[in-house]
Design an enzyme around this catalytic site. Structure first.
Site, PDB file in Angstrom:
ATOM      1  N   LYS A   1       0.842  -1.231  -0.178  1.00 32.92           N
ATOM      2  CA  LYS A   1       0.002   0.025   0.200  1.00 32.92           C
ATOM      3  C   LYS A   1       0.823   1.368  -0.161  1.00 32.92           C
ATOM      4  CE  LYS A   1      -1.891   1.355   4.140  1.00 32.92           C
ATOM      5  NZ  LYS A   1      -1.427   3.047   4.508  1.00 32.92           N
ATOM      6  N   ASN A   2       1.839   1.307   0.939  1.00 31.34           N
ATOM      7  CA  ASN A   2       2.530   2.617   1.005  1.00 31.34           C
ATOM      8  C   ASN A   2       3.605   2.947  -0.253  1.00 31.34           C
ATOM      9  OD1 ASN A   2       0.980   2.951   3.272  1.00 31.34           O
ATOM     10  ND2 ASN A   2       2.676   2.606   4.901  1.00 31.34           N
TER      11      ASN A   2
ATOM     12  N   ARG B   1      -5.960   9.513   4.544  1.00 35.74           N
ATOM     13  CA  ARG B   1      -4.968  10.512   5.105  1.00 35.74           C
ATOM     14  C   ARG B   1      -3.727  10.699   4.122  1.00 35.74           C
ATOM     15  NH1 ARG B   1      -7.592  10.361   9.903  1.00 35.74           N
ATOM     16  NH2 ARG B   1      -8.393   8.383   9.128  1.00 35.74           N
TER      17      ARG B   1
ATOM     18  N   CYS C   1      -8.149  12.250  12.680  1.00 37.33           N
ATOM     19  CA  CYS C   1      -7.138  12.093  13.476  1.00 37.33           C
ATOM     20  C   CYS C   1      -7.169  10.740  14.063  1.00 37.33           C
ATOM     21  CB  CYS C   1      -7.373  13.195  14.348  1.00 37.33           C
ATOM     22  SG  CYS C   1      -5.754  12.797  15.511  1.00 37.33           S
TER      23      CYS C   1
ATOM     24  N   ARG D   1      -1.125  14.602  12.456  1.00 39.09           N
ATOM     25  CA  ARG D   1      -0.112  14.368  11.304  1.00 39.09           C
ATOM     26  C   ARG D   1      -0.411  15.470  10.348  1.00 39.09           C
ATOM     27  NH1 ARG D   1      -1.736   8.371   9.020  1.00 39.09           N
ATOM     28  NH2 ARG D   1       0.035   8.502   8.086  1.00 39.09           N
ATOM     29  N   PRO D   2       0.811  16.605  10.952  1.00 36.97           N
ATOM     30  CA  PRO D   2       0.891  17.674  10.137  1.00 36.97           C
ATOM     31  C   PRO D   2       1.669  17.492   8.670  1.00 36.97           C
ATOM     32  CG  PRO D   2       2.541  17.594  11.892  1.00 36.97           C
ATOM     33  CD  PRO D   2       1.700  16.446  12.237  1.00 36.97           C
ATOM     34  N   ILE D   3       1.628  18.389   7.923  1.00 39.34           N
ATOM     35  CA  ILE D   3       2.394  18.321   6.568  1.00 39.34           C
ATOM     36  C   ILE D   3       3.176  19.572   6.338  1.00 39.34           C
ATOM     37  CG2 ILE D   3       0.712  16.679   5.476  1.00 39.34           C
ATOM     38  CD1 ILE D   3      -0.306  19.115   4.183  1.00 39.34           C
ATOM     39  N   ASP D   4       3.630  20.025   7.637  1.00 38.52           N
ATOM     40  CA  ASP D   4       4.426  21.445   7.566  1.00 38.52           C
ATOM     41  C   ASP D   4       5.783  21.018   6.756  1.00 38.52           C
ATOM     42  OD1 ASP D   4       5.028  19.900   9.971  1.00 38.52           O
ATOM     43  OD2 ASP D   4       6.770  20.916  10.011  1.00 38.52           O
TER      44      ASP D   4
ATOM     45  N   ASP E   1       4.484   0.948  12.089  1.00 38.64           N
ATOM     46  CA  ASP E   1       3.513  -0.072  11.726  1.00 38.64           C
ATOM     47  C   ASP E   1       3.364  -1.553  11.965  1.00 38.64           C
ATOM     48  OD1 ASP E   1       2.730   2.242  10.086  1.00 38.64           O
ATOM     49  OD2 ASP E   1       3.361   1.658   8.341  1.00 38.64           O
TER      50      ASP E   1
ATOM     51  N   ARG F   1      -8.285  -0.953   4.697  1.00 43.06           N
ATOM     52  CA  ARG F   1      -7.614   0.203   4.067  1.00 43.06           C
ATOM     53  C   ARG F   1      -6.046  -0.513   3.750  1.00 43.06           C
ATOM     54  NH1 ARG F   1      -6.218   3.991   7.883  1.00 43.06           N
ATOM     55  NH2 ARG F   1      -4.809   4.278   6.439  1.00 43.06           N
TER      56      ARG F   1
HETATM   57  N1  EPU Z   1       5.764  14.829  10.407  1.00 43.39           N
HETATM   58  C1  EPU Z   1       5.727  16.344  10.736  1.00 43.39           C
HETATM   59  N2  EPU Z   1       5.704  17.274   9.843  1.00 43.39           N
HETATM   60  C2  EPU Z   1       5.632  16.657   8.496  1.00 43.39           C
HETATM   61  C3  EPU Z   1       5.290  15.241   8.362  1.00 43.39           C
HETATM   62  C4  EPU Z   1       5.527  14.375   9.084  1.00 43.39           C
HETATM   63  O1  EPU Z   1       5.877  16.596  11.899  1.00 43.39           O
HETATM   64  O2  EPU Z   1       5.439  17.411   7.484  1.00 43.39           O
HETATM   65  C5  EPU Z   1       5.838  13.856  11.623  1.00 43.39           C
HETATM   66  C6  EPU Z   1       4.597  13.042  11.768  1.00 43.39           C
HETATM   67  O3  EPU Z   1       3.604  13.815  12.521  1.00 43.39           O
HETATM   68  C7  EPU Z   1       5.044  11.871  12.460  1.00 43.39           C
HETATM   69  C8  EPU Z   1       6.590  11.875  11.753  1.00 43.39           C
HETATM   70  O4  EPU Z   1       6.847  12.744  11.335  1.00 43.39           O
HETATM   71  O5  EPU Z   1       5.233  11.968  13.586  1.00 43.39           O
HETATM   72  C9  EPU Z   1       6.512  10.610  10.821  1.00 43.39           C
HETATM   73  O6  EPU Z   1       5.559  10.914   9.921  1.00 43.39           O
HETATM   74  P1  EPU Z   1       5.658  10.377   8.160  1.00 43.39           P
HETATM   75  O7  EPU Z   1       5.490  11.658   7.383  1.00 43.39           O
HETATM   76  O8  EPU Z   1       7.064   9.687   8.029  1.00 43.39           O
HETATM   77  O9  EPU Z   1       4.411   9.263   8.192  1.00 43.39           O
HETATM   78  P2  EPU Z   1       3.391   9.393   6.938  1.00 43.39           P
HETATM   79  O10 EPU Z   1       4.162   9.787   5.571  1.00 43.39           O
HETATM   80  O11 EPU Z   1       2.193  10.185   7.307  1.00 43.39           O
HETATM   81  C10 EPU Z   1       3.856   6.939   6.371  1.00 43.39           C
HETATM   82  C11 EPU Z   1       3.040   5.606   6.028  1.00 43.39           C
HETATM   83  C12 EPU Z   1       2.433   5.320   7.529  1.00 43.39           C
HETATM   84  C13 EPU Z   1       3.610   5.068   8.491  1.00 43.39           C
HETATM   85  C14 EPU Z   1       4.497   6.305   8.479  1.00 43.39           C
HETATM   86  C15 EPU Z   1       5.871   6.200   9.342  1.00 43.39           C
HETATM   87  C16 EPU Z   1       2.160   5.956   3.944  1.00 43.39           C
HETATM   88  C17 EPU Z   1       0.911   6.279   3.174  1.00 43.39           C
HETATM   89  N3  EPU Z   1       1.916   6.029   5.435  1.00 43.39           N
HETATM   90  O12 EPU Z   1       3.078   7.940   6.723  1.00 43.39           O
HETATM   91  O13 EPU Z   1       1.685   4.240   7.496  1.00 43.39           O
HETATM   92  O14 EPU Z   1       3.272   4.841   9.952  1.00 43.39           O
HETATM   93  O15 EPU Z   1       5.018   6.560   7.196  1.00 43.39           O
HETATM   94  O16 EPU Z   1       6.602   4.872   8.646  1.00 43.39           O
HETATM   95  O17 EPU Z   1       3.350   5.793   3.439  1.00 43.39           O
HETATM   96  C18 EPU Z   1       0.067   2.631   7.874  1.00 43.39           C
HETATM   97  O18 EPU Z   1       0.318   2.043   6.613  1.00 43.39           O
HETATM   98  O19 EPU Z   1      -0.788   2.050   8.693  1.00 43.39           O
HETATM   99  C19 EPU Z   1       0.785   3.840   8.328  1.00 43.39           C
HETATM  100  C20 EPU Z   1      -0.190   4.733   9.251  1.00 43.39           C
END
Ligand code: EPU
Length: 416
Positions: free
Chosen positions: A22-23, A92, A116, A121-124, A305, A397
């Protein structure tokens, strides 16, 4: 509303093909927008989040549909640069479309993904990186309005090795003039899979799998046929299922190199795991041993995960194990449900301590997130009696059909 009936207490014996990841599929589907042509995606999992991505692509004017087991996407006729609130809320990771739409159209308009599940899960970092590449981004009423007269390659330093930010910026940088270097990039195998897809389309980049990714933008992209990697978290889930229930299973397509921390932990707990050319065999018998401790961390650390499914596998171990969750604030929501089955788990902040019990019993439990839901199935297989799992939307999902796979592995799991 469907539920899963898990009839536990029996050892597993069987084999299964691990479906596509998926990811990596989700960012690859977003990246198809850059090519302006056709992608044939093989080993693409048929999951709810993939269906949402298909609907987003269709909403944008692209064609996307199944041809047998392959997903065929054509982004030639894309005619929109915005995504509706309704679609954004369904998944998400829909924010991953931002970089691709912006690079293709010079503008993009979408909302923050809703809800949530695992905590904030910010995207800053996604937005900061896109701004550094030359995007103007304004935020009003939860919607993001992004514009650029043309993206320009830069050196981007990520505050944390975020998976999503790395992917978004890799994709956007393909459409930028000049060279982009991403420092402190995430190193997950899914990032390597995204790079491999982009290379297959003609992009020029190196470094995925390390902390430094270098992208030469504006390479002409073309149609391609690509096969996604297998899903390492699905494989980890089934390794934990046999660790919980006992028995022997073969996971075709699973790769030890993607699962080294999970496999090391399960070996320490007493499972016998061997890699073969095409997959992994795991045997487990009797009660496991507690292990030194688990601390989730970005790859190559222990995957967040897999935290919930490993916790479920250790519920009947001899001794106590500490699990520390360092990625997400709210990733112990499965604990209260596991306690209904007789588990002994104490949570304090980001730490959970599992003390093994001799026996678990079936109960009615509810999945509140994807991996937590899978953990309830893992625990149910190791419990005496019937476990009813509701909240299957979450599980669907990320697992094509968890009941099909667990039955192939010798479990008794029925969707009712
Ligand atoms: N974060 C920030 N700012 C940002 C982006 C992330 O503070 O702009 C923080 C997040 O809040 C978190 C940390 O950085 O605390 C890691 O987040 P990351 O961006 O790495 O995670 P993600 O891209 O949102 C992906 C997977 C998740 C998996 C995480 C960590 C996908 C679609 N999702 O999420 O998968 O847990 O990486 O490995 O690739 C799942 O499959 O169940 C799942 C949640």
């Amino acid at each position: 509303m469907s539920r899963l009936l898990v009839q536990g207490g029996k050892a597993l014996d069987g084999e299964v093909d691990i479906h596509g990841a998926k990811n990596s599929t989700l960012p690859i589907l977003a990246a198809t927008i850059l090519t302006g042509g056709e992608t044939v995606l093989q080993n693409c999992p048929k999951l709810r989040d993939v269906e949402v991505s298909i609907r987003i692509l269709q909403y944008l004017g692209c064609s996307a549909g199944w041809d047998g087991d392959a997903l065929v996407v054509n982004t030639k006729d894309m005619n929109r640069h915005h995504i509706s609130d309704g679609l954004m809320r369904e998944m998400r990771s829909s924010s991953i479309f931002l970089g691709a739409i912006l690079a293709r159209c010079g503008k993009a308009n979408l909302s923050y993904p809703g809800g949530c599940e695992l905590g904030p899960r910010p995207i800053d970092m996604h937005l900061a990186g896109l701004r550094q590449l030359g995007a103007t981004i304004t935020e009003t009423g939860g919607r993001l309005d992004c514009e650029t007269a043309g993206l320009t390659g830069r050196t981007l330093v990520l505050r944390l090795p975020s998976v999503g930010a790395t992917e978004n910026l890799m994709i956007a940088a393909c459409g930028a003039t000049g060279t982009t270097t991403i420092l402190n990039a995430a190193r997950e195998p899914e990032i390597v899979d995204l790079q491999n897809y982009l290379l297959c389309c003609g992009a020029r980049m190196t470094g995925a799998g390390t902390s430094t990714i270098i992208i030469e933008g504006k390479a002409p992209l073309h149609d391609c046929t690509y096969a996604c990697m297998s899903d390492r978290i699905v494989a980890a889930t089934y390794l934990c299922a046999v660790a919980s229930a006992g028995g022997r299973i073969y996971l075709k397509g699973a790769k030890e190199e993607h699962l080294s921390t999970v496999i090391a932990l399960l070996r320490e707990a007493g499972c016998q795991i061997t890699s073969q050319s095409q997959g992994i065999v795991c045997r487990a018998q009797g009660r496991l041993q507690s292990v030194q401790g688990v601390k989730t961390a970005p790859y190559p650390g222990f995957p967040t995960d897999a935290q919930a499914v490993v916790m479920a596998a250790l519920l009947k171990s001899c001794g106590a194990t500490m699990l520390e969750e360092n990625l997400f604030e709210n990733r112990f929501r499965h604990v209260d449900e596991l306690k209904r089955m007789g588990a002994d788990i104490q949570v304090s902040g980001r730490v959970a301590v599992v003390t093994g019990v001799e026996m678990l019993h079936g109960a009615s439990v509810e999945a509140t997130d994807l991996r937590g839901g899978a953990a309830l199935c893992v625990a149910g297989l190791g419990a005496q009696g019937d476990t009813w799992v509701s909240g299957l939307d979450h599980i669907d999902r990320g697992y094509e059909s968890i009941e099909r796979d667990l039955c192939a592995l010798g479990g008794e799991v029925t969707r009712i």
